[in-house]
Write an enzyme that holds these catalytic residues in place. Structure first.
Site, mmCIF file in Angstrom:
data_model
loop_
_atom_site.group_PDB
_atom_site.id
_atom_site.type_symbol
_atom_site.label_atom_id
_atom_site.label_comp_id
_atom_site.label_asym_id
_atom_site.label_seq_id
_atom_site.Cartn_x
_atom_site.Cartn_y
_atom_site.Cartn_z
ATOM 1 N N GLU A 271 -28.325 -74.966 13.437
ATOM 2 C CA GLU A 271 -29.236 -76.006 13.942
ATOM 3 C C GLU A 271 -28.853 -76.278 15.391
ATOM 4 O O GLU A 271 -27.688 -76.499 15.695
ATOM 5 C CB GLU A 271 -29.098 -77.285 13.101
ATOM 6 C CG GLU A 271 -29.869 -78.466 13.683
ATOM 7 C CD GLU A 271 -29.732 -79.759 12.859
ATOM 8 O OE1 GLU A 271 -29.358 -79.691 11.666
ATOM 9 O OE2 GLU A 271 -30.001 -80.826 13.433
ATOM 10 N N GLU B 240 -32.137 -85.264 21.381
ATOM 11 C CA GLU B 240 -32.218 -86.176 20.247
ATOM 12 C C GLU B 240 -31.544 -87.467 20.653
ATOM 13 O O GLU B 240 -30.548 -87.458 21.374
ATOM 14 C CB GLU B 240 -31.497 -85.567 19.040
ATOM 15 C CG GLU B 240 -31.587 -86.422 17.798
ATOM 16 C CD GLU B 240 -30.951 -85.760 16.578
ATOM 17 O OE1 GLU B 240 -30.096 -84.877 16.756
ATOM 18 O OE2 GLU B 240 -31.296 -86.153 15.462
HETATM 19 C C1 LIG Z 1 -35.748 -84.473 11.820
HETATM 20 O O1 LIG Z 1 -35.273 -83.963 10.609
HETATM 21 C C2 LIG Z 1 -33.952 -83.420 10.629
HETATM 22 C C3 LIG Z 1 -33.542 -83.028 9.257
HETATM 23 O O2 LIG Z 1 -34.484 -82.311 8.602
HETATM 24 C C4 LIG Z 1 -32.922 -84.334 11.195
HETATM 25 O O3 LIG Z 1 -31.725 -83.652 11.428
HETATM 26 C C5 LIG Z 1 -33.451 -84.899 12.452
HETATM 27 O O4 LIG Z 1 -32.538 -85.811 12.922
HETATM 28 C C6 LIG Z 1 -34.791 -85.527 12.182
HETATM 29 N N1 LIG Z 1 -35.218 -86.249 13.301
HETATM 30 C C7 LIG Z 1 -36.287 -86.933 13.276
HETATM 31 C C8 LIG Z 1 -36.591 -87.592 14.547
HETATM 32 O O5 LIG Z 1 -37.017 -87.041 12.273
#
Ligand SMILES: *[C@@H]1O[C@H](CO)[C@@H](O)[C@H](O)[C@H]1NC(C)=O
Ligand SMILES: *[C@@H]1O[C@H](CO)[C@@H](O)[C@H](O)[C@H]1NC(C)=O
Ligand SMILES: CC(=O)N[C@H]1CO[C@H](CO)[C@@H](O)[C@@H]1O
Length: 314
Positions: free
Chosen positions: A133, A138
């Site tokens: 990943e 983020e």
């Molecule tokens: C999106 O989903 C993943 C896990 O499937 C997670 O790691 C990630 O933080 C999530 N982020 C959001 C914004 O939904």
């Protein structure tokens, strides 16, 4: 990507990857609706959201496209009852998967506000974490600067002394360690995320993945050093000219070839959940995160992505 064979003296033959890549996917405006699938899964991170399908997103204007715009957002009009499943939001996944590639994201605006947890990242959901990943960008609750992170199976760490402009926050990429915080690098500038990113007109994130390294760059909209092949959407890009990356993940203590497989690009926006909800008050947000989401739709008027383009080069 072009493989160049160089014949060295003493009859050694080395294979060197020249850093030139060719455009393979180019998403602009409604192109996002064709290249990505809207995932209606339950949020794996326990967020206070309901991910809707494409038809629902378009009809509720949670997704909007024009010739040069792709918007995806959380609902900002509905008061929720505690029995409702969550605020409508959008999570999209590229139809194609990638190994060695460059991904470029030209973003004008990212989701902003207490409870928001946006992410632009890559993985293979059906083989997580074995296929790896890469979280390109983020963050949560508008806290800046936030970071780029790898999450992997056991046996992948990052060394000291890496040439990158960001700051290391953790070096163990194994999802089983440190509560799955992964190995992360914080971007050096506050305009890489949240309100500062948005007020500055956004910018570009780019990620290069090879079997030798993963690099992430961020350039703010007005950054004079932005490479023109990347920013103009040229048909080829040469990452050798892109300068020192914001985050650099080498393969010295991590066999990237075995820790990363085919990955999709995923863009999602959740609210609260395991990270944004857990640090909601610590980040200066009021009360209980779920109650805040339920009762304050207008707090999500800035909870949207505006993409000028996304591109993949291989
Ligand atoms: C999106 O989903 C993943 C896990 O499937 C997670 O790691 C990630 O933080 C999530 N982020 C959001 C914004 O939904
Ligand atoms: C849908 O969203 C776009 C982008 O935010 C906006 O310009 C447009 O007015 C919205 N349409 C409706 C019907 O609300
Ligand atoms: C300012 C800041 O560093 N904000 C957050 C960035 O991400 C980490 C988690 O990786 C948070 O703990 C910080 O609060």
């Amino acid at each position: 990507m072009q493989l160049v064979h160089i014949i060295l003296p003493v009859h050694l033959v080395a294979s060197v990857y020249a850093a030139t890549y060719s455009l393979s996917d180019n998403w602009v405006g409604s192109g996002f609706l064709n290249g990505f699938t809207f995932e209606t899964i339950a949020d794996p991170t326990d967020g206070r959201v309901t991910y809707v399908d494409q038809a629902t997103a378009v009809s509720k204007n949670l997704t909007y496209t024009s010739s040069d715009t792709f918007i995806m957002r959380a609902d900002d009009t509905t008061v929720l009852a505690s029995s409702d499943p969550g605020r409508d939001s959008v999570r999209i996944k590229s139809d194609n998967t990638y190994t060695t590639h460059v991904a470029v994201f030209d973003i004008r605006h990212m989701p902003q506000g207490c409870a928001t947890w946006p992410a632009v990242w890559e993985t293979l959901e059906s083989d997580w974490p074995n296929a790896g990943e890469v979280d390109i960008v983020e963050g949560v609750n508008d806290q800046t600067p936030n970071q780029s992170t790898l999450h992997t199976s056991a046996g992948c760490t990052m060394p000291d002394g890496i040439a990158q402009t960001g700051t290391v926050s953790s070096q163990d990429c194994n999802v089983a360690d440190n509560g799955n915080s992964g190995c992360g690098v914080k971007a050096p500038s506050t305009n890489s995320y949240g309100p500062d990113f948005n007020s500055n007109g956004g910018g570009w994130y780019a990620m290069e993945r090879t079997t030798s390294f993963i690099k992430v760059w961020f350039w703010a909209r007005n950054d004079g050093s932005v490479p023109s092949d990347m920013s103009s959407g040229a048909t080829t890009v040469d990452t050798d000219n892109w300068g020192e990356p914001t985050a650099y993940f080498p393969n010295t203590d991590c066999d990237l070839a075995s820790h990363f497989g085919e990955n999709n690009i995923i863009i999602n926006l959740t609210l609260c959940g395991d990270w944004a909800g857990a640090v909601f008050n610590a980040d200066g947000c009021p009360g209980d995160c779920t109650t805040y989401v339920n009762e304050n739709p207008s707090a999500f008027s800035q909870a949207y992505f505006d993409f000028a383009a996304a591109r993949v080069y291989e």
